[in-house]
Design a protein around this motif. Structure first.
Motif, short mmCIF file in Angstrom:
data_model
loop_
_atom_site.label_atom_id
_atom_site.label_comp_id
_atom_site.label_asym_id
_atom_site.label_seq_id
_atom_site.Cartn_x
_atom_site.Cartn_y
_atom_site.Cartn_z
N UNK A 284 0.83 -1.20 0.00
CA UNK A 284 0.00 0.00 0.00
C UNK A 284 0.87 1.25 0.00
N UNK A 285 1.94 1.24 0.79
CA UNK A 285 2.84 2.39 0.85
C UNK A 285 3.41 2.68 -0.53
N UNK A 286 3.90 1.66 -1.20
CA UNK A 286 4.54 1.87 -2.50
C UNK A 286 3.52 2.30 -3.55
N UNK A 287 2.32 1.72 -3.51
CA UNK A 287 1.29 2.11 -4.48
C UNK A 287 0.87 3.56 -4.27
N UNK A 288 0.63 3.95 -3.02
CA UNK A 288 0.22 5.32 -2.73
C UNK A 288 1.32 6.31 -3.11
N UNK A 289 2.57 5.95 -2.82
CA UNK A 289 3.69 6.85 -3.16
C UNK A 289 3.85 6.97 -4.66
N UNK A 290 3.72 5.87 -5.37
CA UNK A 290 3.90 5.89 -6.82
C UNK A 290 2.88 6.81 -7.49
N UNK A 291 1.65 6.83 -6.96
CA UNK A 291 0.58 7.62 -7.57
C UNK A 291 0.39 8.98 -6.89
N UNK A 292 1.22 9.28 -5.88
CA UNK A 292 1.11 10.55 -5.15
C UNK A 292 -0.29 10.71 -4.55
N UNK A 293 -0.75 9.67 -3.85
CA UNK A 293 -2.12 9.65 -3.33
C UNK A 293 -2.13 9.24 -1.85
N UNK A 294 -1.86 10.16 -0.95
CA UNK A 294 -1.85 9.81 0.47
C UNK A 294 -3.21 9.41 1.02
N UNK A 295 -4.30 9.77 0.31
CA UNK A 295 -5.61 9.36 0.81
C UNK A 295 -5.74 7.84 0.87
N UNK A 296 -4.94 7.13 0.07
CA UNK A 296 -4.98 5.66 0.11
C UNK A 296 -4.58 5.15 1.49
N UNK A 297 -3.68 5.87 2.16
CA UNK A 297 -3.27 5.47 3.51
C UNK A 297 -4.46 5.57 4.46
N UNK A 298 -5.21 6.67 4.38
CA UNK A 298 -6.38 6.84 5.24
C UNK A 298 -7.40 5.74 4.98
N UNK A 299 -7.64 5.43 3.71
CA UNK A 299 -8.61 4.38 3.36
C UNK A 299 -8.15 3.03 3.92
N UNK A 300 -6.87 2.73 3.76
CA UNK A 300 -6.35 1.46 4.24
C UNK A 300 -6.46 1.36 5.76
N UNK A 301 -6.13 2.43 6.46
CA UNK A 301 -6.20 2.41 7.92
C UNK A 301 -7.63 2.14 8.38
#
Length: 579
Positions: free
Chosen positions: A501-518
């Motif tokens: 998840x970290x690498x996917x979110x970083x690759x796409x510049x999308x920190x909201x993915x971290x909030x969704x995952x949490x």
């Protein structure tokens, strides 16, 4: 540890083995081979598209490739089964030992679990907020500040060398308007009626500026013409506004590495130097532009202008560099600023702008591409508007700024943690409704509370274990063997998703993915805990089973490790307990 990357490596190694055996043609491009979670979790733990993407270049049926690949994957101890589905997808089920190993890794690495070297320590400049220094930050700036700060933290976690930067727009006409507005408050501080004409800033936040001007200058400026006080008042007021902005950012937990002044570009020939670089590339010329959209030829007076040939780099039209009076357009210092970033040696640039800056995207990308010879990519992220609500109704707050709701109004209402998390519950380019009642209610419908509650619940479980004399946590894979229930392994698998998840979110510049995952991880954890009420086997602390308790405490702690890391990226403090 990115388990998905590890299994993808297994897939590509197996494909290369098939090619060596003659079962596949040699030299196939494996770049598009992916290993991802299946759309339906019932189909397995992971799925690969290898057979589908290689069928055409291999001139083989996808199913034939999949059936040849499956036995090689199953020969690996990590793969319990590899099932061919449909025309040639491969669904993989992994051994329980894999998920127990993920828990052990999370505990061993602690706060570093999920960190990646994907960025390769490449230097990236993340510029965000960059509000005009003419007043306090408003709610729109809040979203950009949170998004930019979380993105910077995410990239740092994923292996980039990150610089957080604020561009101070102190070189344009808006700071002259600030000076005139502050001067009226200066007059007010002397008991005179301020003349807040149309176009000046009306906010009460300038009252302290007027009083500070009085304290410094006394009445010396009252009878002077504007030409004599404008520069000094402008610099003084701009300095006070930047102090106010820094305080606003600090209240939100945002700390910049660099504050770059636009005004500095107007000295030392820095704008001229950047444009000379474009001239040497044959990208500056004198020409006449077509009428802008919406203007008829009758409304448009064509005239020769100095232009940047931005259409060579994907822009819609070439862009003017000089105004009719010979002064620079707004675009000229923007070019110089991005040239400065390129010259500072950044490998990547990211700008976070408000939605109203969408028109700048193509021209700035064109300028950066031209200045760097296409070496330095520029990604511009636009943050959409924030609408404030309370109990579903539009919410009007005090507007000490005169015309807008400030960042401090929002933070004072709900606190920085809630503010930051809520601002990341939507993708940056989607509008965001901020409901103050929802943001503070205690229910699973409030993602902030639900994730914080998971963190607090972990602490509660450990307090219970310690009170029972069972606070020992399993520290190695062998001691994690009691984790064999499907629900326990499912939760461990969710923990194992974090590095990917970290690498996917970083690759796409999308920190909201971290909030969704949490939120998803917290949901899985709460559901698992609740099942223990009905199924005693799943209860974490069991006095008659110290070895099993130690293993289950390790699983719980791995959840806490990931939640703390994710909240750290978002700039939110994990909750010790819920009150």
């Amino acid at each position: 540890m990115n388990l998905f990357a590890d299994i993808r490596a297994l897939v590509t190694d197996s494909l290369e083995a098939l090619a060596a055996q003659g079962a596949l043609p040699p030299g196939l491009d494996l770049a598009n081979v992916a290993v991802e979670p299946p759309r339906d979790p019932a189909h397995g733990d992971m799925a690969t598209n290898a057979a589908m993407v290689l069928a055409k270049p291999a001139r083989m049926k996808p199913r034939d490739i999949a059936e040849a690949l499956a036995p090689l994957l199953e020969a690996d101890a990590r793969v319990a089964s590899a099932e061919v589905a449909g025309p040639g997808f491969l669904n993989l089920r992994l051994s329980p030992a894999v998920w127990r190993a993920a828990v052990a890794t999370a505990l061993a690495q602690g706060a570093d679990f999920g960190r990646s070297d994907m960025g390769g320590r490449r230097k990236v400049n993340v510029e965000y907020v960059s509000a005009n220094p003419t007043g306090p930050l408003h709610v729109g700036h809040t979203r950009g500040a949170v998004f930019g700060d979380a993105l910077a933290s995410l990239l740092d976690f994923a292996g980039w060398d990150v610089t957080r930067e604020y561009y101070i727009n102190d070189g344009g006409a808006q700071v002259d308007v600030l000076a005139r507005s502050a001067y009226e408050r200066y007059r007010e501080a002397h008991g005179l009626e301020p003349a807040i004409a149309d176009g000046l800033y009306p906010g009460d936040y300038l009252v302290p500026v007027g009083e500070a001007l009085k304290a410094k200058f006394g009445d010396a400026l009252l009878d002077k013409p504007e030409a004599e006080w404008l520069r000094e008042v402008r610099d003084f007021a701009t300095g006070m506004m930047m102090d106010l902005i820094r305080e606003d950012l600090a209240a939100l937990g945002v700390k910049m590495d660099v504050f770059f002044s636009e005004k500095s570009l107007y000295s030392g020939g820095r704008i001229e130097g950047a444009l000379k670089t474009l001239e040497e590339k044959g990208l500056v010329y004198v020409g006449v532009l077509e009428p802008p959209k919406g203007k008829t030829p009758e409304d448009w007076e064509p005239r020769p202008q100095t232009l940047f040939r931005s259409t060579d780099y994907g822009d819609d039209v070439d862009r003017p560099l000089k105004k009719s009076d010979g002064g620079w357009t707004y675009f000229a210092p923007d070019i110089a600023y991005h040239y400065d970033k390129v010259e500072r040696g950044f490998d990547e640039l990211i700008n976070v702008f408000g939605a109203d800056h969408g028109g700048y995207v193509k021209r700035l990308k064109a300028a950066t591409a031209a200045l760097s010879g296409n070496r330095v990519p520029l990604d511009i992220k636009l943050t959409q508007l924030v609408k404030l609500f309370k109990n579903g109704e539009p919410f009007k707050m005090s507007k000490r700024a005169g015309t807008f709701v400030t960042l401090r109004d929002v933070v004072d209402e709900v606190g920085p943690d809630v503010t930051r998390f809520v601002m990341l519950t939507r993708k940056n380019d989607a509008p965001l409704d901020f409901d103050f009642a929802k943001a503070t209610e205690q229910s699973r419908d409030n993602p902030v509370w639900y994730v914080q509650y998971a963190s607090a619940r972990v602490n509660s479980i450990f307090r219970t274990a310690v009170e029972a004399g069972l606070g020992q946590v399993a520290a190695d894979e062998a001691a994690l063997a009691p984790l064999d229930h499907p629900d326990e392994l499912e939760l461990a698998a969710k923990v194992a998703e974090w590095p990917r998840l970290v690498e996917t979110a970083a690759r796409h510049h999308e920190p909201h993915r971290v909030a969704f995952y949490l939120y998803d991880l917290a949901s899985a954890f709460h559901a698992h805990w609740n099942k223990g009420k009905d199924e005693p086997r799943l209860r974490v602390v069991q006095e008659t089973d110290p070895a099993g308790t130690a293993a289950r405490l390790a699983l719980v702690k791995s959840v806490a490790v990931v939640i703390a890391a994710g909240l750290g990226i978002l700039g939110v403090t994990p909750a010790e307990e819920m009150r």
